[in-house]
Design a protein around this motif. Structure first.
Motif, PDB file in Angstrom:
ATOM      1  N   ILE A  36      10.431  22.224  11.905  1.00 15.58           N
ATOM      2  CA  ILE A  36      10.627  20.731  12.367  1.00 15.58           C
ATOM      3  C   ILE A  36      11.318  20.555  13.458  1.00 15.58           C
ATOM      4  N   LYS A  37      12.327  21.437  13.876  1.00 18.88           N
ATOM      5  CA  LYS A  37      13.028  21.282  14.963  1.00 18.88           C
ATOM      6  C   LYS A  37      12.597  21.449  16.048  1.00 18.88           C
ATOM      7  N   GLN A  38      11.361  22.405  16.203  1.00 20.48           N
ATOM      8  CA  GLN A  38      10.841  22.454  17.433  1.00 20.48           C
ATOM      9  C   GLN A  38       9.749  21.547  17.606  1.00 20.48           C
ATOM     10  N   ALA A  39       9.154  20.989  16.396  1.00 21.77           N
ATOM     11  CA  ALA A  39       8.213  19.766  16.632  1.00 21.77           C
ATOM     12  C   ALA A  39       8.621  18.700  17.209  1.00 21.77           C
ATOM     13  N   TYR A  40      10.188  18.316  16.835  1.00 17.52           N
ATOM     14  CA  TYR A  40      10.841  17.141  17.402  1.00 17.52           C
ATOM     15  C   TYR A  40      11.551  17.699  18.724  1.00 17.52           C
ATOM     16  N   PRO A 419      -4.215  19.253  19.928  1.00 19.68           N
ATOM     17  CA  PRO A 419      -3.292  19.838  18.744  1.00 19.68           C
ATOM     18  C   PRO A 419      -3.272  18.804  17.858  1.00 19.68           C
ATOM     19  N   LYS A 420      -2.712  19.329  16.768  1.00 21.11           N
ATOM     20  CA  LYS A 420      -2.481  17.966  15.554  1.00 21.11           C
ATOM     21  C   LYS A 420      -1.180  17.415  15.826  1.00 21.11           C
ATOM     22  N   SER A 421      -1.039  15.975  15.538  1.00 24.44           N
ATOM     23  CA  SER A 421       0.172  15.602  15.524  1.00 24.44           C
ATOM     24  C   SER A 421       0.291  15.155  14.142  1.00 24.44           C
ATOM     25  N   VAL A 422       1.769  14.953  13.693  1.00 22.66           N
ATOM     26  CA  VAL A 422       2.121  14.618  12.231  1.00 22.66           C
ATOM     27  C   VAL A 422       3.085  13.350  12.306  1.00 22.66           C
ATOM     28  N   THR A 423       3.265  12.655  11.427  1.00 20.23           N
ATOM     29  CA  THR A 423       4.217  11.502  11.216  1.00 20.23           C
ATOM     30  C   THR A 423       5.389  12.065  10.526  1.00 20.23           C
ATOM     31  N   THR A 424       6.461  11.299  10.656  1.00 20.04           N
ATOM     32  CA  THR A 424       7.675  11.832  10.111  1.00 20.04           C
ATOM     33  C   THR A 424       7.547  11.517   8.698  1.00 20.04           C
ATOM     34  N   ASP A 425       6.607  10.551   8.036  1.00 15.77           N
ATOM     35  CA  ASP A 425       6.846  10.347   6.837  1.00 15.77           C
ATOM     36  C   ASP A 425       6.090  11.590   6.113  1.00 15.77           C
ATOM     37  N   TRP A 426       4.925  12.243   6.856  1.00 16.23           N
ATOM     38  CA  TRP A 426       4.405  13.551   6.376  1.00 16.23           C
ATOM     39  C   TRP A 426       5.325  14.536   6.316  1.00 16.23           C
ATOM     40  N   ILE A 427       6.179  14.706   7.384  1.00 20.08           N
ATOM     41  CA  ILE A 427       7.231  15.947   7.232  1.00 20.08           C
ATOM     42  C   ILE A 427       8.407  15.597   6.238  1.00 20.08           C
ATOM     43  N   GLU A 428       8.500  14.438   6.034  1.00 22.80           N
ATOM     44  CA  GLU A 428       9.413  14.099   4.837  1.00 22.80           C
ATOM     45  C   GLU A 428       8.938  14.625   3.449  1.00 22.80           C
ATOM     46  N   GLU A 429       7.401  14.344   3.234  1.00 23.22           N
ATOM     47  CA  GLU A 429       6.797  14.469   2.105  1.00 23.22           C
ATOM     48  C   GLU A 429       6.990  16.417   2.047  1.00 23.22           C
ATOM     49  N   GLN A 430       6.812  16.995   2.981  1.00 25.37           N
ATOM     50  CA  GLN A 430       6.554  18.329   3.084  1.00 25.37           C
ATOM     51  C   GLN A 430       7.938  19.013   2.613  1.00 25.37           C
TER      52      GLN A 430
END
Ligand code: CMX
Length: 432
Positions: A36-40, A419-430
């Motif tokens: 997650i740190k790398q994604a941000y 590449p695929k992007s995701v939302t913060t909502d999605w990351i929080e779900e994970q």
């Protein structure tokens, strides 16, 4: 048919086979994970791009097709009587993977001379841009304006097999590289030298001719240009200028669209513009501190800059964790040719002082100088005092690497990048 193009053709099929068999036999294997740190965090360290032309080791620095900078300075052909490698040679190496002979390099020089003339419409466009527009904007506009002559775009419009696209891309790349020094020099002379362009001298190699068209015919400056154009040419695929060029090219946009976009990325202060920022900062401190400062004065100035929430330009790097070998090569050039230059003395002191302060400051992962900490000093010494122009020199050189990669992208038939992007909502779900 040029022997360079013939040679390239022989390299393409074996490379396609290597890549196809890797995908077929090992395609599902993972070479990297993403936190997650790398994604941000700017996708730092994630291995998700393939670039053949060069690879960057955090501690050893850049290797071009396996050769490090000291090896290249020794192995690549040099101009008659010169000591620095010819940029035509690094282009040949980056493109084919082989060290060129003197004749190979001569053929490229001649080919670029043949293709180097600027069309009248481009001159008109460049002349119509206000002089106070940043030189990088003018450079990028000049490149984009040539797009109407793209061989690639014309062939694509007529219909061409995907696997043949590298051929018209090669033609665009050769046409562009041939013209870039003339475009850059035209902009320089237009803005700073009373609109007085200097015609090319076709007895000169690419780098020396660039120096000539800028208006500095001193042999040492020609040597500097050759070295400079080699050093800045490529820095693997993830940096902003390389990645942007590759990404835009992946949509099958031609070399003009792709390089112009890459140059817009190079124009950012955290990337290529750092070379102008580094010297601007040094000149400002010399002005405020009344010349070459003492070490104590420097220390205070560095801390004041950091405490004002600003970066020390020319220090730090996203990948490197050592002094940039490109910095070292320029330092060697300065020690040989301009050891008494006052700005070089300050650069020397900064090299001694800044890393310890950045370590104490505790933020930068790499406290060591990068390429941009040194280049301005050398240009300034020989009379290019117009700091805003420095990134254009970087751009002319960087084009060698990113355009070579663009030819290989098409040779390997790489797809549109998505590449695929995701939302913060999605990351929080994970992470729940
Ligand atoms: N001076 C002060 N602080 C610095 C610093 C420097 N030279 N280099 C890094 N830092 C800070 C970063 O700003 C960051 O701070 P925050 O956490 O507050 O955001 C922190 O240290 C961590 O950064 P990092 O992981 O070490 O560096 P990055 O990979 O994020 O960024 C780079 C790399 C080059 C942009 C950064 O070192 C920098 O801004 N350097 C100065 C500008 C420069 O010289 N750029 C040219 C790089 C070469 C090129 O690409 O052309």
């Amino acid at each position: 048919m040029s022997s360079l193009k013939d040679k390239l053709r022989t390299k393409i099929d074996p490379m396609r086979e290597r890549v196809q068999s890797l995908i077929k036999e090992h395609g599902a294997k993972s070479i990297s994970e993403v936190s997650i740190k790398q994604a941000y965090g700017g996708i730092r360290g994630v291995k998700a791009l393939v670039t053949e032309t060069s690879a960057l080791d955090p501690y050893e620095g850049i290797r071009f097709r396996g050769y490090n900078l000291p090896q290249l300075r020794e192995k690549l052909p040099k101009a008659e009587g010169g000591g620095e490698p010819l940029p035509e040679g690094i282009f040949y190496l980056i493109l084919t993977g082989d060290i060129p002979t003197k004749d190979d390099v001569k053929e490229i020089t001649q080919e670029w001379q043949k293709r180097g003339e600027l069309p009248d419409y481009l001159i008109e466009i460049l002349n119509s841009i206000p002089k106070d527009t940043h030189p990088m904007t003018q450079f990028s506009t000049g490149i984009l304006s040539l797009q109407k002559d793209s061989v690639f775009a014309k062939k694509y419009a007529k219909g061409i097999s995907k696997m043949e696209l590298w051929d018209p891309m090669y033609e665009d790349v050769m046409n562009l590289l041939a013209k870039l020094p003339a475009i850059a020099a035209f902009i320089y002379r237009k803005i700073y030298k009373n609109d007085e362009p200097i015609p090319p001298d076709n007895s000169l190699d690419w780098g020396a001719n660039f120096a000539h068209m800028i208006g500095i015919d001193k042999e040492e400056f020609k040597e500097l240009m050759r070295l400079y154009l080699v050093l800045h040419s490529d820095h693997e695929g993830g940096n902003v200028s390389a990645h942007t060029t590759h990404l835009v090219g992946s949509a099958l946009s031609d070399a003009y669209y792709a390089l112009s976009a890459g140059m817009n990325g190079l124009a950012g202060p955290l990337h290529g513009l750092a070379n102008q920022e580094a010297l601007r900062w040094i000149l400002k401190l010399m002005d405020e501190l009344g010349g070459v400062p003492t070490k104590d004065q420097l220390k205070k100035y560095i801390w004041d800059t950091l405490n004002a929430g600003q970066v020390i330009p020319g220090f730090g790097h996203a990948v490197l964790r050592q002094t940039d070998p490109r910095y070292t090569a320029q330092r060697e050039f300065a020690l040989k040719h301009l050891p008494d230059d006052e700005i070089f003395q300050v650069v020397n002191s900064l090299y001694e002082i800044v890393p310890d302060i950045l370590k104490e400051h505790g933020k930068a992962k790499n406290p060591w100088p990068n390429v941009d900490a040194h280049s301005g000093t050398l240009l300034y010494h020989y009379g290019v005092k117009e700091i805003s122009f420095y990134t254009v020199f970087f751009g002319v050189s960087r084009a060698i690497g990113v355009l070579s990669s663009l030819i290989w992208d098409r040779a390997l038939g790489l797809p549109i990048e998505r590449p695929k992007s995701v939302t913060t909502d999605w990351i929080e779900e994970q992470v729940k």
